[in-house]
Design a protein around this motif. Structure first.
Motif, PDB file in Angstrom:
ATOM      1  N   TYR A  34       0.900  -1.197  -0.046  1.00 31.24           N
ATOM      2  CA  TYR A  34       0.148   0.207   0.040  1.00 31.24           C
ATOM      3  C   TYR A  34       0.776   1.293  -0.207  1.00 31.24           C
ATOM      4  N   LEU A  35       1.841   1.318   0.696  1.00 30.77           N
ATOM      5  CA  LEU A  35       2.871   2.391   1.034  1.00 30.77           C
ATOM      6  C   LEU A  35       3.546   2.664  -0.370  1.00 30.77           C
ATOM      7  N   ILE A  36       3.837   1.559  -1.148  1.00 36.62           N
ATOM      8  CA  ILE A  36       4.386   1.805  -2.490  1.00 36.62           C
ATOM      9  C   ILE A  36       3.442   2.275  -3.536  1.00 36.62           C
ATOM     10  N   VAL A  37       2.314   1.882  -3.401  1.00 35.04           N
ATOM     11  CA  VAL A  37       1.082   2.194  -4.349  1.00 35.04           C
ATOM     12  C   VAL A  37       0.784   3.802  -4.162  1.00 35.04           C
ATOM     13  N   ALA A  38       0.672   4.065  -2.615  1.00 35.48           N
ATOM     14  CA  ALA A  38       0.299   5.380  -2.392  1.00 35.48           C
ATOM     15  C   ALA A  38       1.454   6.479  -2.669  1.00 35.48           C
ATOM     16  N   THR A  42      -0.031   8.327  -5.859  1.00 32.27           N
ATOM     17  CA  THR A  42      -0.726   9.191  -5.153  1.00 32.27           C
ATOM     18  C   THR A  42       0.232  10.548  -5.014  1.00 32.27           C
ATOM     19  N   VAL A  43       1.230  10.239  -4.049  1.00 33.34           N
ATOM     20  CA  VAL A  43       2.083  11.630  -3.638  1.00 33.34           C
ATOM     21  C   VAL A  43       3.060  11.758  -4.978  1.00 33.34           C
ATOM     22  N   GLY A  44       3.495  10.829  -5.645  1.00 31.92           N
ATOM     23  CA  GLY A  44       4.470  10.955  -6.763  1.00 31.92           C
ATOM     24  C   GLY A  44       3.523  11.816  -7.831  1.00 31.92           C
ATOM     25  N   LEU A  45       2.310  11.522  -8.416  1.00 29.30           N
ATOM     26  CA  LEU A  45       1.523  12.153  -9.218  1.00 29.30           C
ATOM     27  C   LEU A  45       1.329  13.278  -8.854  1.00 29.30           C
ATOM     28  N   LEU A  46       1.018  13.764  -7.479  1.00 29.24           N
ATOM     29  CA  LEU A  46       0.592  15.161  -7.027  1.00 29.24           C
ATOM     30  C   LEU A  46       2.059  15.872  -7.244  1.00 29.24           C
TER      31      LEU A  46
END
Length: 327
Positions: A34-38, A42-46
């Protein structure tokens, strides 16, 4: 004669720390996916979107040709006619849909909280619109809104609900001699109001469940004590039920606000932003600008609009929370 307490073995603290460390590592390994996907999606795309909002990027595959433009995209968005129109449409959508879906959900939850025979059946039937996806419900309402659809059949009319750009409050302004007011103040169009009805119908059941759960947690002796003081019926609802529902009301209003400003599916299926851009929303406009759907691809400009929209949502939700939670 006092006896000394035997000292703990010297190796016990180190073994405890080692066990705690192994448990922590195991826990992090379980949540690592989950942390990797997030982090990536999420964070990376933001971070990536925020970075390209300061560039002239036209499409994601043309990053090599992008150049830094500073805050030009943000300044352009502040004066862009389509974006301002989309924000105006979103504002009317937020005001009307949030109000009616919250009030409707509360009243429906209070009704279904009554201890009557067969109430579980009614709860299931009333919740069913929320089970279907937004695409399915949009297609159902598309058929209902046809000029030869069921709604016009019941009303005895042939109104093209989804292609009528007339503003619903314009007749009221005309009746008082103020027919020349700006289009924004004339309210949403008939097409936009039709989509609002769809959203209210499909979101009330979801929020109804939240209010129903909160109502079932209210102890009965509260109403019994209020009844002794003469607070029954509407008085009990106003002075007992609503104050106790305040945290849930805040949650529902905030979730409803976020949803209304991000509406996309219904517009993409029913109107594509028409007629005359009276159903254009910020999310749908950002989608068009990012991919170049019906317009030139301007990913950098679209990213700037997305962050302005996020700022608007955060500002409104903070004001709502302060107003709802104050004494």
């Amino acid at each position: 004669m006092a006896t000394a307490t035997p000292a703990a073995p010297a190796g016990r603290p180190s073994r405890a720390r080692s066990l705690a460390r192994r448990e922590a590592i195991t826990a992090y390994l379980f949540i690592a996916p989950y942390l990797i996907v997030a982090a990536v999606f999420t964070v990376g795309l933001l971070v990536y979107a925020f970075g390209i909002s300061f560039t002239s990027l036209t499409a994601s595959f043309a990053a090599a040709n992008a150049r830094f433009v500073g805050i030009d995209n943000y300044l352009r968005a502040m004066t862009d006619a389509d974006f301002l129109a989309a924000l105006g449409n979103a504002f009317w959508y937020f005001v009307i849909v949030s109000f009616f879906q919250t009030i409707g959900a509360i009243l429906l939850a209070v009704t279904l909280n009554a201890k009557l025979q067969g109430m579980r059946v009614y709860r299931t039937l009333l919740y069913s619109p929320s089970v279907a996806s937004s695409i399915v419900m949009s297609l159902i309402f598309l058929w209902l809104y046809l000029p030869t659809g069921f709604i016009n059949y019941l009303l005895g009319t042939d109104i093209p609900w989804l292609t009528t750009p007339d503003r619903i409050f314009a007749p009221l302004w005309g009746a008082v001699g103020l027919g020349g007011v700006p289009a924004f103040l004339q309210g949403p169009s008939v097409a936009w109001a039709s989509i609002m009805v769809l959203s209210i119908f499909t979101t009330i059941p979801t929020f109804m469940v939240m209010f129903l759960t909160a109502l079932q947690d209210v102890p009965g002796f509260v109403y019994e004590a209020a009844a002794i003081d003469g607070a029954t019926g509407p008085k009990a609802f106003w002075y007992i039920t609503l104050p106790l529902l305040r945290p849930v009301i805040a949650l529902v209003v905030i979730l409803g606000t976020i949803g209304t400003f991000q509406v996309f599916d219904q517009v993409a299926i029913l109107t594509k932003g028409g007629p005359l851009k009276t159903t254009l929303t910020p999310a749908f406009l950002i989608y068009q600008k990012t991919l170049g759907t019906g317009t030139q691809a301007e990913a950098g400009f679209a990213a700037a609009m997305a962050f302005i929209l996020a700022f608007v949502i955060v500002a409104i939700t903070l004001v709502q929370r302060r107003m709802i939670e104050q004494d």
